[in-house]
Enzyme design. Sequence first.
Site, PDB file in Angstrom:
ATOM      1  N   SER A 116      23.799  16.097  29.555  1.00 40.66           N
ATOM      2  CA  SER A 116      24.970  16.257  30.424  1.00 40.66           C
ATOM      3  C   SER A 116      25.674  14.948  30.761  1.00 40.66           C
ATOM      4  O   SER A 116      26.819  14.966  31.226  1.00 40.66           O
ATOM      5  CB  SER A 116      24.574  16.954  31.733  1.00 40.66           C
ATOM      6  OG  SER A 116      24.265  18.298  31.490  1.00 40.66           O
ATOM      7  N   LYS A 147      28.995  14.617  29.333  1.00 42.33           N
ATOM      8  CA  LYS A 147      30.152  15.300  29.914  1.00 42.33           C
ATOM      9  C   LYS A 147      31.123  14.291  30.531  1.00 42.33           C
ATOM     10  O   LYS A 147      32.334  14.514  30.538  1.00 42.33           O
ATOM     11  CB  LYS A 147      29.701  16.302  30.983  1.00 42.33           C
ATOM     12  CG  LYS A 147      28.975  17.521  30.413  1.00 42.33           C
ATOM     13  CD  LYS A 147      28.341  18.349  31.528  1.00 42.33           C
ATOM     14  CE  LYS A 147      27.639  19.572  30.952  1.00 42.33           C
ATOM     15  NZ  LYS A 147      26.774  20.236  31.961  1.00 42.33           N
ATOM     16  N   TYR A 194      30.362  20.181  21.538  1.00 40.77           N
ATOM     17  CA  TYR A 194      29.603  20.060  22.785  1.00 40.77           C
ATOM     18  C   TYR A 194      28.133  19.758  22.530  1.00 40.77           C
ATOM     19  O   TYR A 194      27.541  18.875  23.162  1.00 40.77           O
ATOM     20  CB  TYR A 194      29.753  21.346  23.607  1.00 40.77           C
ATOM     21  CG  TYR A 194      28.923  21.341  24.857  1.00 40.77           C
ATOM     22  CD1 TYR A 194      29.215  20.471  25.901  1.00 40.77           C
ATOM     23  CD2 TYR A 194      27.817  22.171  24.987  1.00 40.77           C
ATOM     24  CE1 TYR A 194      28.434  20.440  27.041  1.00 40.77           C
ATOM     25  CE2 TYR A 194      27.036  22.145  26.127  1.00 40.77           C
ATOM     26  CZ  TYR A 194      27.343  21.277  27.148  1.00 40.77           C
ATOM     27  OH  TYR A 194      26.553  21.242  28.280  1.00 40.77           O
ATOM     28  N   TYR A 212      24.139  17.896  39.369  1.00 35.63           N
ATOM     29  CA  TYR A 212      23.902  19.337  39.446  1.00 35.63           C
ATOM     30  C   TYR A 212      23.994  19.807  40.906  1.00 35.63           C
ATOM     31  O   TYR A 212      24.828  19.300  41.650  1.00 35.63           O
ATOM     32  CB  TYR A 212      22.536  19.696  38.824  1.00 35.63           C
ATOM     33  CG  TYR A 212      22.412  19.293  37.378  1.00 35.63           C
ATOM     34  CD1 TYR A 212      23.240  19.848  36.399  1.00 35.63           C
ATOM     35  CD2 TYR A 212      21.464  18.363  36.974  1.00 35.63           C
ATOM     36  CE1 TYR A 212      23.117  19.482  35.066  1.00 35.63           C
ATOM     37  CE2 TYR A 212      21.332  17.992  35.650  1.00 35.63           C
ATOM     38  CZ  TYR A 212      22.168  18.554  34.698  1.00 35.63           C
ATOM     39  OH  TYR A 212      22.051  18.188  33.385  1.00 35.63           O
ATOM     40  N   VAL A 260      19.449  16.545  31.572  1.00 36.90           N
ATOM     41  CA  VAL A 260      18.103  17.141  31.649  1.00 36.90           C
ATOM     42  C   VAL A 260      17.056  16.373  30.855  1.00 36.90           C
ATOM     43  O   VAL A 260      15.856  16.598  31.024  1.00 36.90           O
ATOM     44  CB  VAL A 260      18.064  18.614  31.158  1.00 36.90           C
ATOM     45  CG1 VAL A 260      18.707  19.520  32.174  1.00 36.90           C
ATOM     46  CG2 VAL A 260      18.673  18.746  29.792  1.00 36.90           C
TER      47      VAL A 260
END
Lengths: 327, 327, 327, 327
Positions: C74, C77, C201, C253, C271
């Site tokens: 992530s 991102k 992605y 998160y 993660v």
Amino acid sequence: MKEIVKERYDTHFWQARLNDLVEHYRPFSANGRNADYIPALGEVDSKQLGICVAGPDRTVIKSGDWDIPFTLQSISKVISFVAACVTKGIPYVLDRVDVEPTGDAFNSIIRLEMHKPGKPFNPMINAGALTVASILPGESAQQKIETIYAIIEKMIGKRPVINEDVFRSEWQTAHRNRALAHYLKETGFLEAEVEETLGVYLKQCSIEGNTEDIALIGLILANDGYHPFRGEQVIPKDVAKLTKALMLTCGMYNASGKFAAFVGIPAKSGVSGGIMCAVPASLKRNEPFQHGCGIGIYGPAIDEYGNSLTGGMLLKQLAQEWDLSIF
Amino acid sequence: MKEIVKERYDTHFWQARLNDLVEHYRPFSANGRNADYIPALGEVDSKQLGICVAGPDRTVIKSGDWDIPFTLQSISKVISFVAACVTKGIPYVLDRVDVEPTGDAFNSIIRLEMHKPGKPFNPMINAGALTVASILPGESAQQKIETIYAIIEKMIGKRPVINEDVFRSEWQTAHRNRALAHYLKETGFLEAEVEETLGVYLKQCSIEGNTEDIALIGLILANDGYHPFRGEQVIPKDVAKLTKALMLTCGMYNASGKFAAFVGIPAKSGVSGGIMCAVPASLKRNEPFQHGCGIGIYGPAIDEYGNSLTGGMLLKQLAQEWDLSIF
Amino acid sequence: MKEIVKERYDTHFWQARLNDLVEHYRPFSANGRNADYIPALGEVDSKQLGICVAGPDRTVIKSGDWDIPFTLQSISKVISFVAACVTKGIPYVLDRVDVEPTGDAFNSIIRLEMHKPGKPFNPMINAGALTVASILPGESAQQKIETIYAIIEKMIGKRPVINEDVFRSEWQTAHRNRALAHYLKETGFLEAEVEETLGVYLKQCSIEGNTEDIALIGLILANDGYHPFRGEQVIPKDVAKLTKALMLTCGMYNASGKFAAFVGIPAKSGVSGGIMCAVPASLKRNEPFQHGCGIGIYGPAIDEYGNSLTGGMLLKQLAQEWDLSIF
Amino acid sequence: MKEIVKERYDTHFWQARLNDLVEHYRPFSANGRNADYIPALGEVDSKQLGICVAGPDRTVIKSGDWDIPFTLQSISKVISFVAACVTKGIPYVLDRVDVEPTGDAFNSIIRLEMHKPGKPFNPMINAGALTVASILPGESAQQKIETIYAIIEKMIGKRPVINEDVFRSEWQTAHRNRALAHYLKETGFLEAEVEETLGVYLKQCSIEGNTEDIALIGLILANDGYHPFRGEQVIPKDVAKLTKALMLTCGMYNASGKFAAFVGIPAKSGVSGGIMCAVPASLKRNEPFQHGCGIGIYGPAIDEYGNSLTGGMLLKQLAQEWDLSIF
């Protein structure tokens, strides 16, 4: 006509069968547990199980703890809905509460917020029942509850009694219902004041009855509102039919779909362990219940959905043996 | 038996009444609109309206555009559910899909996420229908769809035909269904691959039939799975009863509760405008439909819930006139 | 200037402190567990813990397993969001994805359905990251991912490398991301095809780096997009500020709020155990980090929210000791 | 020290700029509208716009309708949170309310039901603010509200005044807040009685202040709880930092993310049109506000999110011109 029927149908066979079934299912109460959010419900003997089946020809079969009084709890939602429809007319009522089943918990508030403008989905969930209580005629909780008493008296022939202990307990712990009522007040779906509405709603939940009382109400609904003993139409036919549809789609909390699928009878349960059933007449069934019947059941040990555990088992078995399904 | 019945019940009266009703309700299609997410549905004449009523004594009354073929769309969910129950057994199916109504949209994904572990609430919403499609026997989409064809052929006596144009359009625009299928794949409620499952599901939606075809299927369900013309039990009785309960509680999208309340017939609709009804036998009804019937309706202009607008109006009127409600 | 600074700030003190802290927190990894949805992540030694702190004056302090490569997951991102803003402009991007935090799970689909028209709430949740991936310039997954590679290369001076094993595993288990992508395709918030978008992605998630790489990217963001070593504005200032705001409100998160409250640094976790921090300059802080810094952390044992457990503990302690909070 | 500063920084330039900006943005109030759920708010002149900027060196610049008193409304949530942390300790407070942003409406009840056990997500939404009000020390609403008065008095040097008209109106229309409070009572997140809690909460919302008052409170928060004029730590540093983090992530209703992204200042708004900002010191900024400042804004025309429309525009412009962002 009743006499003739009595001659033709000796109920000894069914009586014996009911006795057997009650004793067979009674021990399964160990797999459930009493509702215990108020002390009065938690203290009842979980192994109680009783049933009353009432036919339009005055055939009445009773077994087990049929005569133990219990508070109607959610079963009263059926009666207050009927009372509202009778006094205000179906269109007035359905403008304020829908008749769609939901998969949500009976005391859920989510759907009111997700679906504008927040009209309660049906009168069998608490939100809808509060709306219904608020629109009953009368300027006070007492006047409103009298409308409910009146229709019950018309059906069972006696003025209902409130269990004051239960009422006081419910009143003190009604946080979630107060939340729902205030929410409905804000969105305009509560026509009376919050405390007045709660007074009506919690009183109707605290009305006491036994299985014979609710079997009789179920019989009248089964019979499209016609009271077969008094020979009088006590509920308009369209209200009775609408009510039975609601019971089938929404009457057994979040097990309504499974109950429709595997029992197939319009029914309404309460957390105190009662189940009121309205079995319409059917060509497929043999006598004595071809012309329909009302069934009242009481078994205080409830399952995960809030329905009487042993009562549900007994009813499912009976529905299969006696072909009671409407499908 | 059929001959005798035909002598006894002259259907001229009912035929004339159906003709009148069809022409009466046809203009109301202006208040609805065709589903238009795929071109093939949008281009159909909205004013079409047809009906077929089929009784167990071979009484068949047809009126209006009864013979226009349309794609079954969601009506096929009933058939694939039956096919799954017949081939895998009811317990296997109900381990993977529940039978509870929800107030959510037919293509909603919310409840799968809110309620762990994400078991679809019932087989009449898309999520549940995808699960059902995935568990049909067979190692490919073609083998699985053949199970559905087989049960249809048993009921209507001819192999069904796919509308290839509709299938191709649906395949290309099936984003939401793909989202649902991938979601179910993750949570373990899809037993076949995503594309294979979509192949089955979108093909079953593209099966063509007319009102007579679905009236016949409805009749067999009404008759507890017994095919009255062929004199054969084509669906087990328990599967038929379960299916009718599902149709009543979940068959008319988010108007299922209102439909149960005001029509009171197990029915399943599709966005192409079809409604398939299974009317069980009833003591309260007069001949020729006392022993139940199947009804097929087609009217492509749909209402806000996705149900045929004129078809629903026609059915509601008929239910009242002919006392078709099961309540 | 760099030489002067080096003379002034002997980093031995901070180096020793980092070494102590790393060994102090390393054993706490037993309270967390590696992400294990793909084998490659589950097999890594949970006790790994490394950190790199990079200042604008080329002060770089590293400790523990700072040089172990891990997949960005992530953290990527942030980079794809920057790449999209740089190539398409901030307004184009924000028309397609909002910048509001949500309390929902990173892979939740509920909010897309509850809030019409389903615009993803922010680019740090999977739905938003998929939208961002889909709008990157290029006609194929490869062309789109090259945009991300290019901006990384500008920042860390080398072309990034994909962990092909991780990518293949992610590709095969990406059911939920496929569900999200198909959902976004239906609602119009996916500008490329589903599989192309997933290709971008999942590749960006599989880019490998070590703590020094992400510390450097963090430093550039801290420095408002100005690369202090290369002496070049590699990201526009407004993009850098917007990105830091997003990291603070949505980067950790569902613990983003707690992280802002108790650490107070714009950060993004993955993660696989990485945390990338951008610490803006502050008057309240002492040298050598008064002019801000980037911090890269790696500790594969994650907590209930998906953030590195030991990494988070180390960072919280450091933030207090060195007054890193922006508040 | 103040005198020296005053010599160094002539505020005439900033004063003139503020005057220009206030008059420039004032007409845009036509695009917003006053909150009107209670009459007192709806009747105010929408075109009002005022600002006060207060620096730690006693630099105070005021412009427009800076001295019009308005009720604090949600701005009071910051103060009651501070009061609870100061009197009960941060851990006690955070056991009962989380600090995570949500994308839900400020008065939403959904998340309480969806996420067991229903702990409010943060103290800036109504649910969380009610929980905070309930845990303030004191045995009655009056005693609890005194805790809030006391901390305000410590900061602004005078006892706050309640707008009794507003309080009465709010009391009568607080259906949704009552629903929230009863819900929290049921789930155990309300430590006082419902009516007592509402008394505190609605009183704190009705406290009146002007832009100078809230600029001063913002300044103290910016200054990590140290009152620069009184030379006293009136709020512990950790409480001040935690509060600023909360303001940044949750302070501007559902536009908090956008506000963090494009303004980048810890701020809290109220529906009456106030915005209280705490701008921490920053190296990047020029004098006179390098050492941070507090900003109070008032403009009663609010936007779709409930934030002052012209106030937000003015603040965004100022943040860019004066480099106020913390990122």
